[in-house]
Write an enzyme that holds these catalytic residues in place. Structure first.
Site, short mmCIF file in Angstrom:
data_model
loop_
_atom_site.label_atom_id
_atom_site.label_comp_id
_atom_site.label_asym_id
_atom_site.label_seq_id
_atom_site.Cartn_x
_atom_site.Cartn_y
_atom_site.Cartn_z
N ASP A 1 0.81 -1.23 0.00
CA ASP A 1 0.00 0.00 0.00
C ASP A 1 0.84 1.27 0.00
O ASP A 1 0.42 2.31 0.53
CB ASP A 1 -0.97 0.01 1.21
CG ASP A 1 -1.84 -1.22 1.23
OD1 ASP A 1 -2.19 -1.70 0.14
OD2 ASP A 1 -2.15 -1.70 2.34
N LYS B 1 1.78 2.13 -5.05
CA LYS B 1 2.35 1.58 -6.30
C LYS B 1 1.43 1.85 -7.48
O LYS B 1 1.89 2.18 -8.58
CB LYS B 1 2.58 0.06 -6.17
CG LYS B 1 3.55 -0.32 -5.07
CD LYS B 1 3.63 -1.81 -4.87
CE LYS B 1 2.38 -2.43 -4.31
NZ LYS B 1 2.09 -2.09 -2.90
N GLY C 1 -4.63 -4.29 -3.77
CA GLY C 1 -5.64 -3.26 -4.01
C GLY C 1 -4.89 -2.00 -4.39
O GLY C 1 -4.23 -1.40 -3.56
N HIS C 2 -4.92 -1.66 -5.66
CA HIS C 2 -4.15 -0.51 -6.16
C HIS C 2 -5.11 0.61 -6.57
O HIS C 2 -5.99 0.39 -7.40
CB HIS C 2 -3.27 -0.93 -7.33
CG HIS C 2 -2.21 -1.92 -6.95
ND1 HIS C 2 -1.29 -2.43 -7.82
CD2 HIS C 2 -1.93 -2.50 -5.75
CE1 HIS C 2 -0.49 -3.26 -7.18
NE2 HIS C 2 -0.87 -3.33 -5.93
N GLN D 1 1.81 -6.34 -3.43
CA GLN D 1 2.36 -6.58 -2.09
C GLN D 1 3.66 -5.76 -2.00
O GLN D 1 3.75 -4.72 -2.63
CB GLN D 1 2.60 -8.07 -1.81
CG GLN D 1 1.32 -8.87 -1.67
CD GLN D 1 0.56 -9.05 -2.97
OE1 GLN D 1 1.08 -9.63 -3.92
NE2 GLN D 1 -0.66 -8.57 -3.01
P1 GDP Z 1 -0.82 0.33 -3.50
O1 GDP Z 1 -1.42 -0.94 -3.05
O2 GDP Z 1 0.65 0.40 -3.24
O3 GDP Z 1 -1.14 0.67 -4.92
O4 GDP Z 1 -1.47 1.50 -2.61
P2 GDP Z 1 -3.04 1.63 -2.20
O5 GDP Z 1 -3.79 2.10 -3.37
O6 GDP Z 1 -3.49 0.41 -1.50
O7 GDP Z 1 -2.95 2.75 -1.09
C1 GDP Z 1 -2.46 4.01 -1.33
C2 GDP Z 1 -3.54 5.05 -0.97
O8 GDP Z 1 -2.95 6.32 -0.85
C3 GDP Z 1 -4.61 5.21 -2.02
O9 GDP Z 1 -5.82 5.52 -1.39
C4 GDP Z 1 -4.12 6.39 -2.87
O10 GDP Z 1 -5.18 7.10 -3.51
C5 GDP Z 1 -3.49 7.23 -1.80
N1 GDP Z 1 -2.33 8.04 -2.21
C6 GDP Z 1 -1.34 7.73 -3.06
N2 GDP Z 1 -0.40 8.69 -3.08
C7 GDP Z 1 -0.81 9.63 -2.19
C8 GDP Z 1 -0.26 10.85 -1.74
O11 GDP Z 1 0.82 11.29 -2.12
N3 GDP Z 1 -1.00 11.55 -0.80
C9 GDP Z 1 -2.18 11.11 -0.34
N4 GDP Z 1 -2.81 11.84 0.58
N5 GDP Z 1 -2.73 9.95 -0.75
C10 GDP Z 1 -2.05 9.23 -1.65
P1 IMO Z 2 -0.92 -4.20 -2.30
O1 IMO Z 2 -0.48 -4.70 -3.64
C1 IMO Z 2 -0.96 -4.72 2.03
C2 IMO Z 2 -0.75 -8.84 3.51
C3 IMO Z 2 -1.96 -9.32 4.30
C4 IMO Z 2 -1.27 -10.28 5.25
C5 IMO Z 2 -0.20 -10.93 4.40
C6 IMO Z 2 -0.57 -12.27 3.80
O2 IMO Z 2 -2.22 -3.48 -2.29
O3 IMO Z 2 0.18 -3.45 -1.63
P2 IMO Z 2 -2.21 -12.98 1.81
O4 IMO Z 2 -3.67 -12.74 1.60
O5 IMO Z 2 -1.33 -12.40 0.74
O6 IMO Z 2 -1.88 -14.41 2.08
O7 IMO Z 2 -1.86 -12.19 3.17
O8 IMO Z 2 0.07 -10.00 3.35
N1 IMO Z 2 -1.02 -8.31 2.16
C7 IMO Z 2 -1.04 -7.00 1.86
N2 IMO Z 2 -0.91 -5.93 2.65
N3 IMO Z 2 -1.10 -4.58 0.70
C8 IMO Z 2 -1.20 -5.65 -0.11
O9 IMO Z 2 -1.22 -5.55 -1.46
C9 IMO Z 2 -1.22 -6.94 0.47
N4 IMO Z 2 -1.33 -8.19 -0.02
C10 IMO Z 2 -1.20 -9.01 1.02
O10 IMO Z 2 -2.60 -8.26 4.95
O11 IMO Z 2 -0.64 -9.56 6.27
MG MG Z 3 -2.94 -1.63 -1.76
#
Ligand code: GDP
Ligand code: IMO
Ligand code: MG
Length: 428
Positions: A13, A16, A40-41, A224
């Site tokens: 998270d 990416k 979840g991106h 991840q």
């Molecule tokens: P990922 O899994 O690495 O793609 O990241 P996620 O989408 O799960 O979580 C990142 C969250 O931060 C999302 O809700 C984005 O919209 C938000 N986000 C990304 N970059 C920024 C930033 O620079 N500032 C803020 N406030 N939110 C951001």
């Molecule tokens: P993105 O791509 C954050 C974590 C789970 C758990 C561990 C193992 O959005 O960054 P799993 O279901 O993969 O067997 O769970 O990995 N986990 C993540 N945490 N972002 C993710 O994906 C994750 N994918 C798995 O919360 O701790």
């Molecule tokens: Mg994510």
């Protein structure tokens, strides 16, 4: 031309999806290489927000071809749903998405097993996303997995399902007191995805290699992150794939020599969902502030994310392991909400200082962070588009991160919107 990898340096998270979306502007291909719909991106485009779990973030950019590589585990139901939802929102997916015929399938019994495994672990649970990821990779390694291509051979499909279920059904009935799965019913279920998968199935590695030899831009989108890597992460509190740079070659079918830039993504602080060690975790008001201001709730499960200070020991380990050539720093705007910033530059383990991530998991559980304190800036930075526009304290902070991690920043994200970023083209 060489491929660019974008991967997370912490526990996921990091943003990416947001970074890949920015970089996809110049890409021809965006490929997922590991994990499944545990990811979840999030991509924000104006008022619209897209959250993709299985399909690469590049799908939101018109004209980009997206691939789901051999290293990904695919839940066909989730794939069908994601395709439909995106198409309903006006995004053309079917003509631009390819799925590798070698990718393994997540089946309903994997999801059920994921739940049972966690229950059995009790307090020692991993906190998985309960998407069946671990059990699907287990079957892959145990050589009883089903792959996307199996959906097109009725006979083999039934035979493989029978084989895969022999032990599992004994477990479901004898240990968990549940009904067994019927291989023929599951075969019919899988055959129903033929129509969806037939035009998408491809040798995605060959597609990407050919594209690179034609000098086209290929972006590999990590899911991840490094500290969740099955080999290099905080085992056993990890996922079951290899999100790190080595996994990108294997999971996308690209030779190591064709990997070029490795972009390491880190937040300006640290979060973790699920269980496992997290030395800089905050249990106080500051942790609450980071969660509230950063909207730190899981994009896949909705769980509140654990929040803490930036851990340069852990992130530095990931940067070196992946050989990052550039960095992307996200959520800088969130730090505007705190008065003073702490950055972890070492650990104290049983009274001894260490600047590196301990090899011993027990030591990591005992690690106490050693912080350097940096002044905050208390100014809204979401409007900054050049580094010089940042307040001095924020410039010092990003400079400190670059120096400690030994790589230049190619992007500083100051908000979730597409344009809320300081983009620096470093050596590219
Ligand atoms: P990922 O899994 O690495 O793609 O990241 P996620 O989408 O799960 O979580 C990142 C969250 O931060 C999302 O809700 C984005 O919209 C938000 N986000 C990304 N970059 C920024 C930033 O620079 N500032 C803020 N406030 N939110 C951001
Ligand atoms: P993105 O791509 C954050 C974590 C789970 C758990 C561990 C193992 O959005 O960054 P799993 O279901 O993969 O067997 O769970 O990995 N986990 C993540 N945490 N972002 C993710 O994906 C994750 N994918 C798995 O919360 O701790
Ligand atoms: Mg994510």
């Amino acid at each position: 031309m060489s491929a660019t990898v974008v991967l997370g340096l912490a526990w996921g998270d990091e943003g990416k999806g947001r970074v890949c979306d920015a970089m996809a502007r110049e890409a021809r291909y965006v490929a997922r290489y590991s994990g499944g719909n545990n990811a979840g991106h999030t991509i924000r485009v104006g008022k619209e927000e897209f959250v993709v779990h299985l399909i690469p973030s590049g799908i939101v950019r018109e004209g980009v071809i997206c691939t789901i590589g051999n290293g990904v585990v695919v839940n066909p139901e989730v794939l069908a749903q994601e395709v439909e939802e995106l198409e309903e929102r006006g995004i053309e997916v079917k003509s631009r998405l390819k799925v590798d015929g070698r990718a393994h399938l997540i089946l309903p019994y994997h999801i059920r097993l994921d739940g049972h495994r966690e229950k059995v672990l009790g307090k020692a649970k991993i906190g998985t996303t309960n998407r069946g990821i671990g059990p699907a990779y287990e079957d892959k390694v145990a050589r009883v997995g089903l792959r996307v291509q199996d959906v097109f051979d009725d006979g083999i499909l039934r035979q493989k399902l029978k084989g895969a279920l022999r032990e599992k059904n004994a477990l479901f009935t004898n240990v968990y007191g549940e009904e067994p799965f019927d291989p023929d019913e599951l075969a019919e279920y899988l055959l129903s995805f033929q129509e969806l998968l037939e035009p998408m199935m491809a040798d995605t590695g060959a597609l990407l290699r050919d594209a690179l030899y034609r000098d086209e831009e290929v972006l590999l989108e990590g899911a991840q992150a490094t500290l969740l890597d099955n080999d290099f992460g905080t085992y056993p509190f990890v996922t079951s794939s290899n999100p790190s740079a080595g996994g990108a070659c294997v999971g996308a079918g690209i030779p190591p020599g064709l990997l070029g830039e490795v972009v390491g993504v880190t937040k300006a602080y640290t979060t973790r969902v699920g269980d496992g060690p997290f030395p800089t975790e905050l249990f106080d008001e500051t942790g609450e502030t980071l969660r509230r201001v950063g909207h730190e709730y899981g994009a896949t499960t909705g769980r509140p994310r654990r929040c803490g200070w930036l851990d340069l020991v852990a992130v530095g380990y990931s940067a070196r392991l992946n050989g990052v050539t550039t960095l992307a720093l996200t959520m800088l705007d969130v730090l505007s909400a705190v008065e003073e910033i702490q950055v972890c530059t070492g650990y104290e383990v049983d009274g001894e200082w260490t600047g590196g991530l301990p090899l011993s998991q027990t030591d990591l559980h005992h690690a106490k962070p050693v912080y350097e304190t940096l002044p905050g800036w208390d100014v809204d930075v979401t409007g900054c588009r050049r580094r010089e526009e940042l307040p001095e304290e924020a410039r010092d902070f990003v400079g400190f991160v670059e120096e400690q991690l030994g790589a230049p920043l190619r992007m500083i994200s100051v908000g979730p919107e597409r344009d809320q970023a300081i983009v620096e083209r470093v050596g590219v």
